[in-house]
Scaffold this active site. Structure first.
Site, PDB file in Angstrom:
ATOM      1  N   HIS A  35       0.839  -1.201   0.000  1.00 42.69           N
ATOM      2  CA  HIS A  35       0.000   0.000   0.000  1.00 42.69           C
ATOM      3  C   HIS A  35       0.868   1.243   0.000  1.00 42.69           C
ATOM      4  CE1 HIS A  35      -2.390   3.136   2.333  1.00 42.69           C
ATOM      5  NE2 HIS A  35      -3.116   2.947   1.239  1.00 42.69           N
ATOM      6  N   SER A  36       0.538   2.205  -0.848  1.00 41.51           N
ATOM      7  CA  SER A  36       1.113   3.540  -0.825  1.00 41.51           C
ATOM      8  C   SER A  36       2.633   3.482  -0.974  1.00 41.51           C
ATOM      9  CB  SER A  36       0.681   4.251   0.464  1.00 41.51           C
ATOM     10  OG  SER A  36       0.902   5.636   0.389  1.00 41.51           O
TER      11      SER A  36
END
Length: 376
Positions: free
Chosen positions: A212-213
């Protein structure tokens, strides 16, 4: 004498509603748990003393087979984003079960990491300076973006549980779990790459990397040095767009296109500032932003170790990533990655999510379509 069951029920019903709800709902599937560290090395200081640095905490969750639910062929390795930890995948800020519970229930073996210098992976002062971000930045970017309207899609955000602001118990719990981060992004990525490679070596068979991210850069970097141990990559709004960074602190970044640390290209890249020939590509639609990609002449450099690994990029409709994830998808395709699928949640009839999609009310709906993609 009344059975102890009645006393337990009485105690449970006497709990405050929010605590009782958390206990009632946060029921993880039956599994075994193992904790260990990988990577890291001894470092000698000026006095001849040793410290151990850049090690990585790993939590392994192994589902117990029941009801004919057989194990999946590929374990999942979950890689968190900046200011976060592996705890994000266990329990959501509202007390509901996280993605680890969902994927365990589907028969997946799960590995949750705290990247080096994060969470339960110790930071040493010699590793560099640390900073942290204020709650107001989290409100504006992640949990209450609909009230700030910093980007056009922000008004579509409806799935965060609660107000998403200081004083709301769900937000307060979320922000309480935020961590400090190092200021040297390239060094942090290199340490994470080395540690994640050590984890894959220990697992010893192909895995699915889920990140994520800012954890997105670790996906590319890990697969770059262990391509034979990566079956697929699931990138939930990875850091971008190419050669730039949009986020709490926006500005030039990712000199290697999709990472701050070096990646393997063909032809080789020695100095990314001079070796890449870049061009600005106009946004393909309204409310999107232009992105910098490799020019078509000379022929774009290829990410030779990633070309055969299927990639799924997931974008939420209310996130700031909705403006530019198209550029990351196009960059990967241009760099020779043969299978790059861009899953826009609104195209799957999933609406209202922003950047922290896997923590929001409908996170299991998102997990289900990601799981279906993994299963093929």
């Amino acid at each position: 004498m009344k059975p102890i069951y009645y006393y337990l029920v009485f105690i449970f019903l006497s709990l405050p509603p929010t605590m009782a709800d958390a206990i009632r709902t946060n029921i993880s599937p039956l599994h075994r748990r193992e904790v260990f560290y990988v990577g890291g090395e001894y470092v000698v200081d000026g006095n001849g003393n040793h410290t151990f640095q850049d090690q990585m905490y790993v939590e392994r969750l192994i589902p117990e087979e029941a009801g004919g639910n057989t194990s999946k062929p590929f374990p999942l390795v979950f890689i968190h984003g900046k200011t976060r930890s592996g705890a994000d995948w266990l329990t959501k800020p509202d007390g509901q079960p996280g993605w680890a519970s969902y994927f365990l229930s589907q028969g997946f073996e799960c590995y949750l990491v705290d990247l080096p210098n994060c969470g339960r992976s110790p930071w040493n002062p010699s590793s560099g300076r640390m900073i942290s971000y204020p709650a107001e930045s989290f409100e504006a970017m992640f949990t209450a973006c609909q009230d700030f309207g910093t980007w056009p899609q922000a008004k579509l955000h409806t799935q965060w549980p609660g107000t998403g602001k200081i004083g709301d118990p769900v937000f307060d719990h979320f922000f309480a779990s935020s961590l400090q981060i190092g200021t040297n992004a390239a060094a942090q990525e290199r340490a994470a790459q080395t540690a994640c490679a050590a984890l894959l070596d220990r697992i010893g068979k192909p895995v699915v990397l889920v990140g994520h991210s800012a954890g997105g850069a670790i996906l590319w970097l890990t697969a770059d040095i262990r391509p034979d141990l990566v079956a697929m990559i699931v990138a939930l709004e990875p850091t971008g767009p190419p050669f730039y960074k949009v986020g709490i602190e926006s500005g030039p970044g990712a000199p290697w296109g999709i990472s701050n640390a070096p990646l393997t290209y063909d032809p080789p890249v020695t100095d990314p500032e001079t070796d890449f020939v870049k061009t600005v590509v106009r946004a393909p639609g309204p409310d999107l932003i232009d992105c910098t990609l490799q020019a078509e002449t000379p022929a774009p450099r290829k990410l030779v170790n990633l070309v055969d690994i299927p990639v799924l990029i997931v974008t939420a409709p209310a996130s700031y990533h909705a403006q530019y994830d198209w550029g990351t998808v196009r960059f990967l395709r241009q760099a020779g990655v043969e299978v790059v699928e861009h899953m826009k949640l609104e195209d799957e009839w999933i609406r209202g999510n922003a950047h922290m999609m896997f923590m929001e009310r409908n996170s299991d709906d998102i997990a289900a379509i990601v799981g279906a993609w993994i299963d093929g």
